[in-house]
Motif scaffolding. Structure first.
Motif, PDB file in Angstrom:
ATOM      1  N   PRO A 200      41.265  50.149  32.389  1.00 30.28           N
ATOM      2  CA  PRO A 200      42.683  50.581  31.987  1.00 30.28           C
ATOM      3  C   PRO A 200      43.118  51.637  32.900  1.00 30.28           C
ATOM      4  O   PRO A 200      44.423  52.015  33.068  1.00 30.28           O
ATOM      5  CB  PRO A 200      42.489  51.381  30.643  1.00 30.28           C
ATOM      6  N   TRP A 201      42.153  52.219  33.622  1.00 28.70           N
ATOM      7  CA  TRP A 201      42.460  53.228  34.581  1.00 28.70           C
ATOM      8  C   TRP A 201      42.508  52.616  36.120  1.00 28.70           C
ATOM      9  O   TRP A 201      42.891  53.191  37.121  1.00 28.70           O
ATOM     10  CB  TRP A 201      41.448  54.471  34.579  1.00 28.70           C
ATOM     11  N   THR A 202      41.767  51.625  36.406  1.00 29.45           N
ATOM     12  CA  THR A 202      41.516  51.041  37.694  1.00 29.45           C
ATOM     13  C   THR A 202      42.327  50.032  37.921  1.00 29.45           C
ATOM     14  O   THR A 202      42.111  49.487  39.238  1.00 29.45           O
ATOM     15  CB  THR A 202      39.963  50.958  38.071  1.00 29.45           C
ATOM     16  N   GLY A 203      42.605  49.137  36.842  1.00 31.07           N
ATOM     17  CA  GLY A 203      43.034  47.803  37.037  1.00 31.07           C
ATOM     18  C   GLY A 203      42.342  46.680  37.403  1.00 31.07           C
ATOM     19  O   GLY A 203      42.698  45.498  37.371  1.00 31.07           O
ATOM     20  N   GLY A 204      40.850  47.211  37.268  1.00 29.68           N
ATOM     21  CA  GLY A 204      39.579  46.012  37.199  1.00 29.68           C
ATOM     22  C   GLY A 204      39.850  45.362  38.578  1.00 29.68           C
ATOM     23  O   GLY A 204      40.062  45.849  39.603  1.00 29.68           O
ATOM     24  N   ILE A 205      39.592  43.951  38.357  1.00 30.62           N
ATOM     25  CA  ILE A 205      39.630  43.007  39.430  1.00 30.62           C
ATOM     26  C   ILE A 205      40.714  42.877  40.080  1.00 30.62           C
ATOM     27  O   ILE A 205      40.895  42.988  41.328  1.00 30.62           O
ATOM     28  CB  ILE A 205      38.905  41.530  39.013  1.00 30.62           C
TER      29      ILE A 205
END
Lengths: 368, 291
Positions: free
Chosen positions: A149-154
């Motif tokens: 949710p905070w980093t956008g993941g992959i």
């Protein structure tokens, strides 16, 4: 030959040892301030972007230099703090906080988090710290994926533009403004770093590096001083990470990986451990090597029709340079420069062993 | 049954980690240096054996290739210390750490250039053979791994605590200068122990490559072995094996029963927890000096 007569104790910790030195640094300042003029003249700002990248690396390098070069604690996980700073910056900006507050805040929070993570390990000896930070560095990518949710993941996250009181700064559309911004942060940090080394705190860092036992005997609280160093170091790395994000424009879970942590460490060793200059020299080398390899490749291909396309050549070459430095010039590029300068200053009285350090015989850490 | 099968394959994996960990515990115990390239030594050992054994390369007999590659790796370890690390004698541990990391990159490059970056597996005579015991299916290679690892750990444990050279190695580690005064040839001892750890790395590599395909980046496995050594207590040989087994067991169990992504994190999470709550590891080697 120049003689500096010290007539007061202040002379020992003056920012500039003598006037000539101050003049040289002032000229350097003018040079870096005037650099963009050249790119304006040729009308191509691509290389300026590369220079900005080198400056950002140098900021991160300064952070690691404080920890490894001045306090003697090796860290293999500084990319983690860069990641922290970068993602904090993105999220704070996303929450509508102006950049001028969000940027320093993200550095400070990264520093605090870093200290909390490192505090238990700081009581241990260097090898364990290296191990723990290594583990941290490996976990970073996984945590970035988990904190989607905070980093956008992959998929990654886009970094918003910088907005300072209505002035938009972007790496591509306004490269000159971005350069000056990064330069400002870098100079501010150098100024802070330089002054820090004159304070009791900074001197206790070096005392710990040179001998923990003597430092403790002098009344230095080891854990607290190490934690302070770690905090400042992680803060600088966090700031560099935030700037790195702005420079990259888009960050994913693979941006701040182990290779980056190791590159930072290699950078300060090549530059010269224990010198602020070392961070900058190292960053320049790290910035130049890929360009040099690419140019060398195309030169060989066009002139001799030799196509070298071996995977991993770049990192191997980098590692080879590093091994060469550790074996033949442990003081790094800046150390080499110091030697050359001393040679000319003392001509013809320079001796080969002038910079030789006394060998230390290892003792086990397991018996304390 | 399923659970047992999982445990057994984890055990075999853990033994390989344990063997790599054994390699650098050896070095750490005797020279106080940490070899961050041990995983790459393992990878190189595996590729040397592949080079001797596989039909694509030299196609030697497996029984001949194994001792040959162990010898080659032993010589490599000795030469590595003699040619490079000996010149670092007396410098800080940090520079040795950085040097070995850099050497890892170089070894990976060399292996990739000679044997390609494609995953390759070792052609062993016992590939595919199985042992069945009460419904459990065990590969012969997995049984071999466990047996060889246990034997090697015991051997080195006895070597360090009983033999003359082993004691000299411990002395050289505890206080170099005092060891010199006692007439111990510290530098030669160092080279010797690097040779030994090269041999252990070759054994680990051969076992690993007999179990599955290997490519130059397999050397990064060494990082997990680090976690293993630190969990067991840096400098303790049985600890290295135990740590390796713990990690080997936790990984498949976590990926089977835990949420997604936890299995990559688990080994390092355990490492961090151990470092926080029991800094010396399970078999702590740290002791206070009594004055």
């Amino acid at each position: 030959m120049r003689f500096v007569f010290k007539t007061s104790y202040d002379a020992d910790i003056r920012l500039f040892k003598h006037r000539a030195q101050a003049v040289w640094y002032f000229l350097l300042l003018l040079l870096v301030l005037a650099t963009p003029l050249y790119f304006v003249a040729i009308g191509d700002a691509y290389l300026l972007g590369e220079i900005t990248g080198v400056l950002i690396l140098a900021i991160a390098g300064m952070g690691l230099m404080l920890l490894t070069g001045h306090t003697g604690l090796p860290s293999l996980g500084h990319a983690t703090f860069m990641a922290l700073g970068c993602y904090l910056n993105i999220n704070l900006l996303g929450a509508g906080i102006p950049w001028i507050i969000a940027f320093p805040l993200s550095g400070l929070i990264a520093g605090l988090l870093g200290t909390i993570i490192a505090l238990p390990v700081l009581r241990l000896h260097g090898v364990y710290l290296a191990l723990a930070t290594l583990a941290m560095s490996i976990l970073t990518s996984d945590f970035v994926v988990m904190a989607e949710p905070w980093t956008g993941g992959i998929a990654g996250a886009a970094v918003p533009d910088i907005n300072i009181f209505g002035m938009e700064v972007n790496r591509y559309s306004t490269p000159y403004k971005f350069y000056y911004l990064v330069l400002f942060v870098a100079i501010l940090l150098v100024w802070f770093y330089r002054n820090l080394l004159r304070t009791p705190t900074g001197r206790s860092f070096t005392a710990i590096r040179d001998s923990e036992i003597s430092a403790r005997a002098m009344g230095i609280n080891l854990t607290r001083t190490k934690a302070t160093s770690f905090f400042l170091s992680a803060t600088a790395a966090g700031l560099a990470g935030a700037l790195f994000g702005h420079s990259a424009g888009y960050v994913t879970n693979e941006t701040f990986d182990l290779v980056m942590s190791i590159t930072l460490l290699l950078m300060i060793v090549i530059g010269g451990l224990g010198f602020i200059h070392g961070a900058f020299f190292g960053a320049i080398v790290v910035g130049i090597i890929p360009v040099a390899i690419a140019n060398g490749r195309s030169f060989l291909a066009s002139t001799f029709d030799i196509n070298i396309n071996i995977p991993g050549l770049e990192s191997a070459l980098f590692a080879l340079i590093l091994v060469g430095f550790i074996l033949f010039e442990p003081m790094g590029l800046y150390g080499r420069w110091l030697k050359i300068r001393t040679y000319f200053e003392l001509f013809p009285f320079y001796r080969k062993d002038m910079f030789k350090r006394q060998k230390s015989y290892l003792k086990t850490d397991r018996v304390q | 049954m399923d659970f047992l099968q999982l445990i057994l394959s984890g055990l075999a994996n853990g033994c390989v980690y344990g063997l790599i960990a054994l390699g650098f515990v050896l070095i750490y115990k005797a020279t106080e240096a940490v070899n961050f390239a041990q995983g790459d030594f393992m990878m190189l050992g595996a590729f040397v054996c592949i080079g001797f054994t596989n039909q694509d390369y030299m196609g030697l007999d497996f029984m001949l290739a194994v001792p040959l590659s162990i010898l080659v790796m032993g010589a490599f370890g000795y030469a590595f210390n003699w040619g490079i690390l000996r010149h670092m004698f007396g410098q800080s541990q940090t520079s040795i750490v950085i040097l070995t990391i850099a050497m890892g990159f170089i070894i990976r490059f060399i292996a990739g250039t000679i044997w390609s970056h494609e995953p390759t597996s070792l052609e062993t005579p016992f590939a595919g053979q199985e042992v069945r015991a009460g419904g459990l299916v065990l590969g012969v290679n997995e049984v071999m791994i466990v047996v060889v690892t246990a034997a090697l750990t015991l051997l080195f444990y006895l070597f360090f605590s009983k033999s003359r050279i082993g004691l000299a190695m411990q002395a050289a580690s505890q206080n170099q200068l005092a060891a010199y005064y006692m007439g111990i040839p510290v530098k030669r001892i160092h080279s010797l122990v690097w040779g030994l750890s090269g041999m252990v790395a070759a054994v680990a590599g051969i076992l690993f490559a007999s179990k599955g395909a290997i490519d130059p980046s397999t050397g990064l496995l060494g990082i997990k072995a680090f976690a293993a050594a630190a969990i067991g207590g840096f400098g303790s040989l049985p600890g290295a094996l135990l740590g390796g087994i713990i990690i080997g067991l936790v990984e498949p169990l976590a990926s089977r029963y835990g949420p997604a992504g936890i299995s990559q994190i688990a080994p390092y999470a355990i490492l961090l927890l151990i470092l926080i709550f029991r800094p010396g590891g399970i078999f702590s080697q740290t002791q206070r000096k009594k004055v």
